[in-house]
Write a protein that holds these residues in place. Structure first.
Motif, PDB file in Angstrom:
ATOM      1  N   LEU A   1     -11.314 -43.243  35.104  1.00 38.14           N
ATOM      2  CA  LEU A   1     -12.626 -43.121  35.852  1.00 38.14           C
ATOM      3  C   LEU A   1     -12.595 -41.321  36.469  1.00 38.14           C
ATOM      4  CD1 LEU A   1     -14.964 -44.242  37.685  1.00 38.14           C
ATOM      5  CD2 LEU A   1     -13.619 -44.185  39.550  1.00 38.14           C
ATOM      6  N   PRO A   2     -11.475 -40.831  36.389  1.00 40.71           N
ATOM      7  CA  PRO A   2     -11.571 -39.226  36.691  1.00 40.71           C
ATOM      8  C   PRO A   2     -12.004 -38.439  35.584  1.00 40.71           C
ATOM      9  CG  PRO A   2      -9.380 -39.934  37.512  1.00 40.71           C
ATOM     10  CD  PRO A   2     -10.177 -41.182  36.743  1.00 40.71           C
ATOM     11  N   MET A   3     -11.961 -38.834  34.188  1.00 40.07           N
ATOM     12  CA  MET A   3     -12.450 -38.399  33.126  1.00 40.07           C
ATOM     13  C   MET A   3     -13.919 -38.716  33.086  1.00 40.07           C
ATOM     14  SD  MET A   3     -10.544 -36.185  31.805  1.00 40.07           S
ATOM     15  CE  MET A   3     -11.353 -35.945  30.120  1.00 40.07           C
ATOM     16  N   TYR A   4     -14.298 -39.729  33.434  1.00 44.25           N
ATOM     17  CA  TYR A   4     -15.544 -39.968  33.543  1.00 44.25           C
ATOM     18  C   TYR A   4     -16.677 -39.286  34.150  1.00 44.25           C
ATOM     19  CZ  TYR A   4     -14.148 -44.304  30.852  1.00 44.25           C
ATOM     20  OH  TYR A   4     -13.479 -45.219  29.996  1.00 44.25           O
ATOM     21  N   ALA A   5     -15.922 -39.135  35.416  1.00 47.77           N
ATOM     22  CA  ALA A   5     -16.690 -38.179  36.363  1.00 47.77           C
ATOM     23  C   ALA A   5     -16.640 -36.901  36.145  1.00 47.77           C
ATOM     24  CB  ALA A   5     -15.793 -38.003  37.674  1.00 47.77           C
ATOM     25  N   ALA A   6     -15.500 -36.340  35.503  1.00 51.86           N
ATOM     26  CA  ALA A   6     -15.552 -34.992  35.083  1.00 51.86           C
ATOM     27  C   ALA A   6     -16.376 -34.704  33.828  1.00 51.86           C
ATOM     28  CB  ALA A   6     -13.995 -34.620  34.536  1.00 51.86           C
ATOM     29  N   GLY A   7     -16.490 -35.618  32.976  1.00 55.39           N
ATOM     30  CA  GLY A   7     -17.605 -35.565  31.798  1.00 55.39           C
ATOM     31  C   GLY A   7     -18.833 -35.904  31.863  1.00 55.39           C
ATOM     32  N   GLY A   8     -19.272 -36.481  32.788  1.00 53.22           N
ATOM     33  CA  GLY A   8     -20.618 -37.123  32.984  1.00 53.22           C
ATOM     34  C   GLY A   8     -21.367 -36.777  34.229  1.00 53.22           C
ATOM     35  N   ALA A   9     -20.629 -37.082  35.449  1.00 55.02           N
ATOM     36  CA  ALA A   9     -21.294 -36.933  36.601  1.00 55.02           C
ATOM     37  C   ALA A   9     -21.249 -35.453  37.026  1.00 55.02           C
ATOM     38  CB  ALA A   9     -20.483 -37.882  37.894  1.00 55.02           C
ATOM     39  N   LEU A  10     -20.114 -34.677  37.111  1.00 59.85           N
ATOM     40  CA  LEU A  10     -19.888 -33.352  37.433  1.00 59.85           C
ATOM     41  C   LEU A  10     -20.606 -32.537  36.482  1.00 59.85           C
ATOM     42  CD1 LEU A  10     -18.211 -31.553  39.095  1.00 59.85           C
ATOM     43  CD2 LEU A  10     -16.461 -31.450  37.404  1.00 59.85           C
ATOM     44  N   PRO A  11     -21.034 -32.448  35.393  1.00 65.22           N
ATOM     45  CA  PRO A  11     -21.793 -31.633  34.669  1.00 65.22           C
ATOM     46  C   PRO A  11     -23.309 -32.003  35.201  1.00 65.22           C
ATOM     47  CG  PRO A  11     -20.389 -32.283  33.182  1.00 65.22           C
ATOM     48  CD  PRO A  11     -20.179 -33.108  34.290  1.00 65.22           C
ATOM     49  N   PHE A  12     -23.835 -33.080  35.247  1.00 61.15           N
ATOM     50  CA  PHE A  12     -25.058 -33.370  35.885  1.00 61.15           C
ATOM     51  C   PHE A  12     -25.509 -32.848  37.041  1.00 61.15           C
ATOM     52  CE2 PHE A  12     -27.768 -36.384  37.747  1.00 61.15           C
ATOM     53  CZ  PHE A  12     -28.983 -36.328  37.025  1.00 61.15           C
ATOM     54  N   GLY A  13     -24.369 -33.066  37.942  1.00 63.40           N
ATOM     55  CA  GLY A  13     -24.704 -32.528  39.359  1.00 63.40           C
ATOM     56  C   GLY A  13     -24.725 -30.848  39.356  1.00 63.40           C
ATOM     57  N   VAL A  14     -23.817 -30.373  38.707  1.00 68.33           N
ATOM     58  CA  VAL A  14     -23.825 -28.983  38.388  1.00 68.33           C
ATOM     59  C   VAL A  14     -25.038 -28.417  37.754  1.00 68.33           C
ATOM     60  CG1 VAL A  14     -22.642 -26.841  37.426  1.00 68.33           C
ATOM     61  CG2 VAL A  14     -21.470 -28.542  38.178  1.00 68.33           C
ATOM     62  N   ILE A  15     -25.908 -29.056  36.943  1.00 69.40           N
ATOM     63  CA  ILE A  15     -26.928 -28.731  36.391  1.00 69.40           C
ATOM     64  C   ILE A  15     -28.028 -29.046  37.389  1.00 69.40           C
ATOM     65  CG2 ILE A  15     -28.799 -29.298  34.496  1.00 69.40           C
ATOM     66  CD1 ILE A  15     -26.464 -29.907  32.769  1.00 69.40           C
ATOM     67  N   CYS A  16     -28.138 -29.778  37.941  1.00 67.05           N
ATOM     68  CA  CYS A  16     -29.148 -30.106  38.918  1.00 67.05           C
ATOM     69  C   CYS A  16     -29.164 -28.934  40.021  1.00 67.05           C
ATOM     70  CB  CYS A  16     -28.803 -31.453  39.920  1.00 67.05           C
ATOM     71  SG  CYS A  16     -29.240 -32.854  38.677  1.00 67.05           S
ATOM     72  N   ILE A  17     -27.905 -28.664  40.503  1.00 71.02           N
ATOM     73  CA  ILE A  17     -27.920 -27.506  41.397  1.00 71.02           C
ATOM     74  C   ILE A  17     -28.289 -26.096  40.609  1.00 71.02           C
ATOM     75  CG2 ILE A  17     -26.099 -26.003  42.801  1.00 71.02           C
ATOM     76  CD1 ILE A  17     -24.501 -28.684  43.212  1.00 71.02           C
ATOM     77  N   GLU A  18     -27.797 -26.121  39.558  1.00 72.14           N
ATOM     78  CA  GLU A  18     -28.214 -24.732  39.102  1.00 72.14           C
ATOM     79  C   GLU A  18     -29.992 -24.672  38.751  1.00 72.14           C
ATOM     80  OE1 GLU A  18     -27.036 -21.977  37.221  1.00 72.14           O
ATOM     81  OE2 GLU A  18     -25.099 -22.782  38.052  1.00 72.14           O
ATOM     82  N   LEU A  19     -30.663 -25.956  38.361  1.00 71.75           N
ATOM     83  CA  LEU A  19     -31.887 -25.864  38.381  1.00 71.75           C
ATOM     84  C   LEU A  19     -32.526 -25.862  39.965  1.00 71.75           C
ATOM     85  CD1 LEU A  19     -32.594 -28.700  35.786  1.00 71.75           C
ATOM     86  CD2 LEU A  19     -33.113 -26.410  35.745  1.00 71.75           C
ATOM     87  N   LEU A  20     -31.857 -26.210  40.730  1.00 68.97           N
ATOM     88  CA  LEU A  20     -32.536 -26.059  42.104  1.00 68.97           C
ATOM     89  C   LEU A  20     -32.321 -24.640  42.348  1.00 68.97           C
ATOM     90  CD1 LEU A  20     -33.291 -27.241  45.166  1.00 68.97           C
ATOM     91  CD2 LEU A  20     -30.742 -27.079  45.478  1.00 68.97           C
ATOM     92  N   TYR A  21     -31.395 -23.879  42.271  1.00 67.35           N
ATOM     93  CA  TYR A  21     -31.432 -22.281  42.651  1.00 67.35           C
ATOM     94  C   TYR A  21     -32.137 -21.518  41.617  1.00 67.35           C
ATOM     95  CZ  TYR A  21     -27.631 -23.092  46.101  1.00 67.35           C
ATOM     96  OH  TYR A  21     -26.919 -23.280  47.112  1.00 67.35           O
ATOM     97  N   ILE A  22     -32.239 -21.826  40.607  1.00 68.13           N
ATOM     98  CA  ILE A  22     -33.058 -21.297  39.537  1.00 68.13           C
ATOM     99  C   ILE A  22     -34.699 -21.319  40.118  1.00 68.13           C
ATOM    100  CG2 ILE A  22     -33.907 -21.081  37.284  1.00 68.13           C
ATOM    101  CD1 ILE A  22     -31.405 -21.754  36.319  1.00 68.13           C
ATOM    102  N   MET A  23     -34.929 -22.592  40.305  1.00 70.64           N
ATOM    103  CA  MET A  23     -36.402 -22.766  40.933  1.00 70.64           C
ATOM    104  C   MET A  23     -36.627 -21.998  42.118  1.00 70.64           C
ATOM    105  SD  MET A  23     -38.060 -24.087  38.566  1.00 70.64           S
ATOM    106  CE  MET A  23     -37.536 -24.817  36.836  1.00 70.64           C
TER     107      MET A  23
END
Length: 123
Positions: free
Chosen positions: A80-102
């Motif tokens: 489960l930790p690798m699933y979170a690191a490989g999928g959920a974490l980058p998705f969350g970071v990209i969402c935060i990135e897009l929020l700050y960029i916008m």
């Protein structure tokens, strides 16, 4: 699949007609789409099915073993930790990135989230 899309288009267009919207497609356009579907897609499906049925079965040039090989156990890192690191974490970071960029575009602020970008790059 085309029939499902056409029925959905017809249902939505009928709803738009009932509501009196100017966004509804004219009846001539819907009828032309129906004739295109019935005149192109349906005959091609039947011709493809007929030609595929008449063709001989393809014989693969390899032998397969009747005894299945065992699947080796996976290392502990594949949980489960690798699933979170490989999928959920980058998705969350990209969402935060897009929020700050916008926000920086719309509110004339300076974009300063390069740390999150580096985290995504390292992952």
């Amino acid at each position: 699949f085309p029939s499902v899309l056409f029925i959905a288009l017809l249902a939505l267009n009928t709803l738009l007609w009932i509501l009196g919207s100017i966004g509804a497609a004219p009846i001539v356009t819907v009828i032309l789409l129906l004739f295109l579907w019935l005149g192109i897609s349906v005959p091609l499906a039947y011709v493809g099915g007929f030609l595929g049925q008449k063709r001989k079965v393809y014989d693969f040039p390899v032998r397969s073993n009747a005894v299945p090989r065992p699947i080796p156990l996976q290392p502990l890192l594949m949980g489960l930790p690798m699933y979170a690191a490989g999928g959920a974490l980058p998705f969350g970071v990209i969402c935060i990135e897009l929020l700050y960029i916008m926000n920086s575009i719309w509110q004339n602020e300076i974009y300063s989230m390069f740390g999150f970008l580096l985290a995504v790059f390292l992952i």
